[in-house]
Write a protein that holds these residues in place. Structure first.
Motif, PDB file in Angstrom:
ATOM      1  N   LYS A 165       0.827  -1.211   0.000  1.00  0.00           N
ATOM      2  CA  LYS A 165       0.000   0.000   0.000  1.00  0.00           C
ATOM      3  C   LYS A 165       0.860   1.259   0.000  1.00  0.00           C
ATOM      4  O   LYS A 165       0.535   2.240  -0.686  1.00  0.00           O
ATOM      5  N   ALA A 166       1.950   1.254   0.765  1.00  0.00           N
ATOM      6  CA  ALA A 166       2.840   2.418   0.806  1.00  0.00           C
ATOM      7  C   ALA A 166       3.501   2.637  -0.545  1.00  0.00           C
ATOM      8  O   ALA A 166       3.597   3.774  -1.023  1.00  0.00           O
ATOM      9  N   CYS A 167       3.940   1.566  -1.195  1.00  0.00           N
ATOM     10  CA  CYS A 167       4.550   1.692  -2.531  1.00  0.00           C
ATOM     11  C   CYS A 167       3.520   2.193  -3.543  1.00  0.00           C
ATOM     12  O   CYS A 167       3.838   3.041  -4.387  1.00  0.00           O
ATOM     13  N   ALA A 168       2.309   1.678  -3.470  1.00  0.00           N
ATOM     14  CA  ALA A 168       1.253   2.133  -4.391  1.00  0.00           C
ATOM     15  C   ALA A 168       0.970   3.606  -4.168  1.00  0.00           C
ATOM     16  O   ALA A 168       0.787   4.361  -5.134  1.00  0.00           O
ATOM     17  N   ASP A 169       0.973   4.037  -2.912  1.00  0.00           N
ATOM     18  CA  ASP A 169       0.746   5.447  -2.615  1.00  0.00           C
ATOM     19  C   ASP A 169       1.872   6.303  -3.182  1.00  0.00           C
ATOM     20  O   ASP A 169       1.617   7.326  -3.825  1.00  0.00           O
TER      21      ASP A 169
END
Length: 178
Positions: A165-169
Motif C-alpha cells: 500500500k505504501a509503494c502504491a501510494d
C-alpha cells in the motif's frame, strides 16, 4: 541472536509491470514501524532485458532494490523477512540473515531448501514456513524458534500488505519518478 528489529523487504510492480519499486519496513517485534524506505521506480529497458536475460529480475531485486535499501537504513534490522525468493540472494552479499516466508501451502521453487514451520496453534492464523539459503541455514532452527512467540501475537505476513500500500501510494503520487 535475539530479535530487536525485523525488516520486511518487498518488491512491487506498477504501470502494467513497467515500473518496479522496492520497500523495506523496519519494525520492532510487535511490528510497530521504526523506519521505512522506498526506492524510486526501476524501469528496465528492452536492451537491459536482452542483455540480462533470465538474470534481470534477480539483478533488479538484489542489486537495484535490496542492497541499496539496506545501505541507507539508519536502524539495521536483526532479521530480514521477504516474500520473493529472489531476495534470498542478498544473503550472499551482506551479513543480516534473510528468510523467505511462505504460506504453508505455497510451493518452494528451489529444490533442496529446507523449511521450518511457524504455526502456533493458539495464534488463530494460517501456518507459514520459512527458509533461507545455505549461508544461514544452520541458523534457521534458531530463527524459527525466536519467531514463534512473535508469530503467536502478530501476523508476520501483514507488514507486506502495508509495504504494498505504501509503494502504491508513492507510485500514485509519482514520488521519486525522474
Amino acid at each position: 541472536m535475539e530479535f530487536l528489529t525485523i525488516g520486511f523487504l518487498g518488491i512491487y510492480r506498477f504501470e502494467e509491470g513497467a515500473a518496479i519499486r522496492g520497500a523495506i519496513l523496519i519494525t520492532d517485534t510487535e511490528t510497530k514501524p521504526l523506519e521505512f524506505r522506498v526506492t524510486g521506480p526501476v524501469r528496465p529497458q528492452k536492451f537491459q532485458e536482452i542483455l540480462y536475460g533470465e538474470l534481470l529480475n534477480e539483478h533488479i531485486s538484489v542489486e537495484l532494490i535490496g542492497l541499496p535499501l539496506l545501505s541507507v537504513l539508519q536502524q539495521k534490522p536483526n532479521l530480514i523477512i521477504v516474500r520473493d525468493i529472489l531476495f534470498l540472494e542478498i544473503n550472499t552479499k551482506q551479513e543480516i540473515p534473510t528468510v523467505l516466508m511462505l504460506k504453508e501451502d505455497e510451493a518452494l521453487l528451489k529444490r533442496g531448501a529446507s523449511t521450518k514451520p511457524l504455526n502456533p496453534e493458539d495464534s488463530g492464523r494460517p501456518p507459514v514456513k520459512i527458509c533461507t539459503l545455505s549461508q544461514f541455514e544452520p541458523k534457521l532452527e534458531e530463527i524459527s524458534h525466536q519467531l514463534q512467540p512473535i508469530f503467536l501475537n502478530r501476523d508476520l505476513m501483514e507488514p507486506f500488505n502495508r509495504l504494498e500500500k505504501a509503494c502504491a501510494d508513492f507510485n500514485s503520487r509519482n514520488e521519486g519518478n525522474n
